[in-house]
Scaffold this active site. Sequence first.
Site, PDB file in Angstrom:
ATOM      1  N   ILE A 101       0.831  -1.196   0.000  1.00 13.68           N
ATOM      2  CA  ILE A 101       0.000   0.000   0.000  1.00 13.68           C
ATOM      3  C   ILE A 101       0.871   1.254   0.000  1.00 13.68           C
ATOM      4  O   ILE A 101       2.001   1.228   0.481  1.00 13.68           O
ATOM      5  CB  ILE A 101      -0.957  -0.004   1.223  1.00 13.68           C
ATOM      6  CG1 ILE A 101      -1.965   1.158   1.157  1.00 13.68           C
ATOM      7  CG2 ILE A 101      -0.196  -0.046   2.523  1.00 13.68           C
ATOM      8  CD1 ILE A 101      -3.097   1.050   2.185  1.00 13.68           C
ATOM      9  N   CYS A 102       0.334   2.341  -0.561  1.00 11.68           N
ATOM     10  CA  CYS A 102       0.944   3.661  -0.541  1.00 11.68           C
ATOM     11  C   CYS A 102       2.196   3.687  -1.403  1.00 11.68           C
ATOM     12  O   CYS A 102       2.126   3.500  -2.605  1.00 11.68           O
ATOM     13  CB  CYS A 102       1.200   4.101   0.906  1.00 11.68           C
ATOM     14  SG  CYS A 102       1.536   5.862   1.089  1.00 11.68           S
ATOM     15  N   ALA A 103       3.366   3.905  -0.831  1.00  4.94           N
ATOM     16  CA  ALA A 103       4.620   3.905  -1.587  1.00  4.94           C
ATOM     17  C   ALA A 103       5.177   2.495  -1.766  1.00  4.94           C
ATOM     18  O   ALA A 103       6.015   2.260  -2.640  1.00  4.94           O
ATOM     19  CB  ALA A 103       5.649   4.771  -0.877  1.00  4.94           C
ATOM     20  N   ASN A 122       0.287   5.190  -4.077  1.00  9.84           N
ATOM     21  CA  ASN A 122       0.111   6.603  -3.770  1.00  9.84           C
ATOM     22  C   ASN A 122       0.480   7.372  -5.034  1.00  9.84           C
ATOM     23  O   ASN A 122       1.490   7.068  -5.670  1.00  9.84           O
ATOM     24  CB  ASN A 122       1.047   6.979  -2.611  1.00  9.84           C
ATOM     25  CG  ASN A 122       0.883   8.417  -2.180  1.00  9.84           C
ATOM     26  OD1 ASN A 122       1.143   9.339  -2.950  1.00  9.84           O
ATOM     27  ND2 ASN A 122       0.464   8.599  -0.948  1.00  9.84           N
TER      28      ASN A 122
END
Length: 184
Positions: A101-103, A122
């Site tokens: 998730i995200c980066a 992200n």
Amino acid sequence: MASVLMPLAEGFEELEAVSIIDVLRRAGIKVVVAGLKDGPVKGSRETVVVPDTSLDVAMAQDFDMVVLPGGMPGVKNLHEDPRIKTLLDRYTQKDRYTAAICAAPSILADFGHLDGKNATSNPKFRDQVAIDGVHYHEDAVVTDGNIVTSRGPGTSIDFALALVEKLVNRAKRDEVESGLVRMH
């Protein structure tokens, strides 16, 4: 009982890590949080989490899924630890689930695990994820086979529920989501 390994590095995104751990445990999934080193791990916003074990100990165990939380410099620290590449390669070879998730999807992309796959991240890390034939999407959660990716802190509950569905089933996902009293 399904099991998940979450490696945790200094600078992890607290909202992602804790909400994912919580939702998975509500579903009866065993979650083992493994620090890159012994002792407490400080998140990107100074929250301190005490891991269940060290990554060295956890790597000797077998899990159904490995989940990488985002956060900076947590993702950089995960990426620079050679054990993470070893872990991801092993899970891919065993046809196990990997999630980020995200980066953190940038780690999967850099190690070649997203080649030819659908994924998200992200938006700030799009350029590091949308490489080498990765089919980039802007959905909250993107699932392609045994890989699940998501956008960031605001999508962490959706991400965790998608993991519950993958590891258990739709009925368990719906049961857990109902208990969260989410508004749609």
